[in-house]
Design a protein around this motif. Structure first.
Motif, PDB file in Angstrom:
ATOM      1  N   GLY A   1      62.826  56.234  33.710  1.00  0.00           N
ATOM      2  CA  GLY A   1      63.488  56.639  34.941  1.00  0.00           C
ATOM      3  C   GLY A   1      63.972  55.478  35.790  1.00  0.00           C
ATOM      4  N   VAL A   2      63.252  54.343  35.757  1.00  0.00           N
ATOM      5  CA  VAL A   2      63.650  53.209  36.608  1.00  0.00           C
ATOM      6  C   VAL A   2      64.478  52.167  35.858  1.00  0.00           C
ATOM      7  N   THR A   3      64.631  52.315  34.536  1.00  0.00           N
ATOM      8  CA  THR A   3      65.382  51.304  33.772  1.00  0.00           C
ATOM      9  C   THR A   3      66.650  51.848  33.115  1.00  0.00           C
ATOM     10  N   VAL A  42      66.187  52.734  24.889  1.00  0.00           N
ATOM     11  CA  VAL A  42      66.791  51.687  25.723  1.00  0.00           C
ATOM     12  C   VAL A  42      67.598  50.713  24.864  1.00  0.00           C
ATOM     13  N   ASP A  43      67.071  50.367  23.696  1.00  0.00           N
ATOM     14  CA  ASP A  43      67.772  49.439  22.796  1.00  0.00           C
ATOM     15  C   ASP A  43      69.108  50.022  22.348  1.00  0.00           C
ATOM     16  N   SER A 100      77.311  54.214  24.423  1.00  0.00           N
ATOM     17  CA  SER A 100      76.867  55.439  25.079  1.00  0.00           C
ATOM     18  C   SER A 100      75.690  55.141  25.999  1.00  0.00           C
ATOM     19  N   THR A 101      75.423  56.052  26.914  1.00  0.00           N
ATOM     20  CA  THR A 101      74.309  55.868  27.842  1.00  0.00           C
ATOM     21  C   THR A 101      73.043  56.531  27.282  1.00  0.00           C
ATOM     22  N   GLU A 102      71.919  56.148  27.847  1.00  0.00           N
ATOM     23  CA  GLU A 102      70.651  56.747  27.429  1.00  0.00           C
ATOM     24  C   GLU A 102      70.630  58.250  27.703  1.00  0.00           C
ATOM     25  N   ALA A 103      71.253  58.666  28.786  1.00  0.00           N
ATOM     26  CA  ALA A 103      71.294  60.093  29.121  1.00  0.00           C
ATOM     27  C   ALA A 103      72.045  60.888  28.057  1.00  0.00           C
ATOM     28  N   SER A 145      72.708  58.495  18.945  1.00  0.00           N
ATOM     29  CA  SER A 145      73.477  57.385  19.510  1.00  0.00           C
ATOM     30  C   SER A 145      74.810  57.234  18.794  1.00  0.00           C
ATOM     31  N   ALA A 146      74.786  57.361  17.466  1.00  0.00           N
ATOM     32  CA  ALA A 146      76.021  57.233  16.687  1.00  0.00           C
ATOM     33  C   ALA A 146      77.029  58.312  17.086  1.00  0.00           C
ATOM     34  N   VAL A 147      76.533  59.536  17.287  1.00  0.00           N
ATOM     35  CA  VAL A 147      77.412  60.637  17.693  1.00  0.00           C
ATOM     36  C   VAL A 147      77.963  60.382  19.100  1.00  0.00           C
TER      37      VAL A 147
END
Length: 222
Positions: free
Chosen positions: A66-68, A102-103, A110-113, A141-143
């Motif tokens: 949530g904070v990163t 995160v990596d 793309s974003t983590e969300a 992530s690839a998608v």
């Protein structure tokens, strides 16, 4: 007051509740969230069925996400809880999950969300065919990286996993086409899928990518 909420979602002894309260206060000195917010994440963990021994670590990882990242701690807890139940994650698995997320967010387009939204939708099917959490996050992530809208991407990825399982299980003409595209015999592919489903999916995608557009469409229609 916040600990009262924690106690409602878990069957805790007074000593266990006191220990969790001490852990929450300690976490608040390490993560830029208040004790009440962290207690809320622990309460959420209990409601999601996370084991008592893992709820503080679960909350720590959700708070860290949530904070990163651009994912809120509450959303991180919800998604992590859903995937935890589907993929049987415990203890240190949560930290590995966050590190992978995160990596991928840092290295991709793309974003983590976005990754998390896709992964949450595809997790059930991924678990069914034997994918690990990191595999599901990587495919998600690839998608996301190619700009597919997260809800549609999650549904498509889920369908890819389930359809592949059907093809392998039924072992008909579809299996021959799928295996040939992946560069294997049908028998070899079925054996590989039982132990390394990620490798089989990758081999199919790589094989498909080597074909021209007309042949790709033909293979997918078959």
């Amino acid at each position: 007051s916040a600990l009262t909420g924690v106690n409602k979602t878990m069957d805790l002894t007074p000593a266990e509740l006191q220990a969790i309260g001490a852990s929450i206060r300690k976490l608040a000195t390490e993560i830029p969230l208040g004790t009440t917010e962290i207690a809320g994440l622990v309460e959420q963990a209990g409601a999601l069925g996370i084991a008592k021994k893992d709820v503080v670590e679960f909350a720590r990882v959700a708070a860290t996400i949530g904070v990163t990242t651009n994912v809120s701690a509450d959303q991180a807890a919800t998604s992590l809880g859903v995937m935890s139940n589907l993929l049987k994650l415990t203890g240190k698995d949560y930290e590995r999950f966050a590190s992978t997320l995160v990596d991928l967010g840092n290295k991709g387009a793309s974003t983590e969300a976005q990754i998390l939204t896709i992964a949450e939708r595809a997790a059930g099917a991924g678990a069914t065919i034997g994918l690990a959490a990191a595999d599901i996050l990587a495919f998600s992530s690839a998608v996301a990286n190619i700009g597919i809208e997260p809800e549609a991407g999650g549904s498509s990825l889920q369908r890819f996993f389930v359809d592949t399982l059907k093809i392998v299980a039924e072992g008909k003409e579809d299996l021959k086409v799928f295996a040939a595209t992946a560069g294997m015999s049908g028998k070899a592919l079925r054996e590989a899928f039982a132990t390394d489903p990620t490798g089989v999916l990758k081999s199919f995608i790589v094989g498909l990518a080597k074909l021209d557009q007309v042949k790709r469409v033909s293979i997918l229609e078959k």
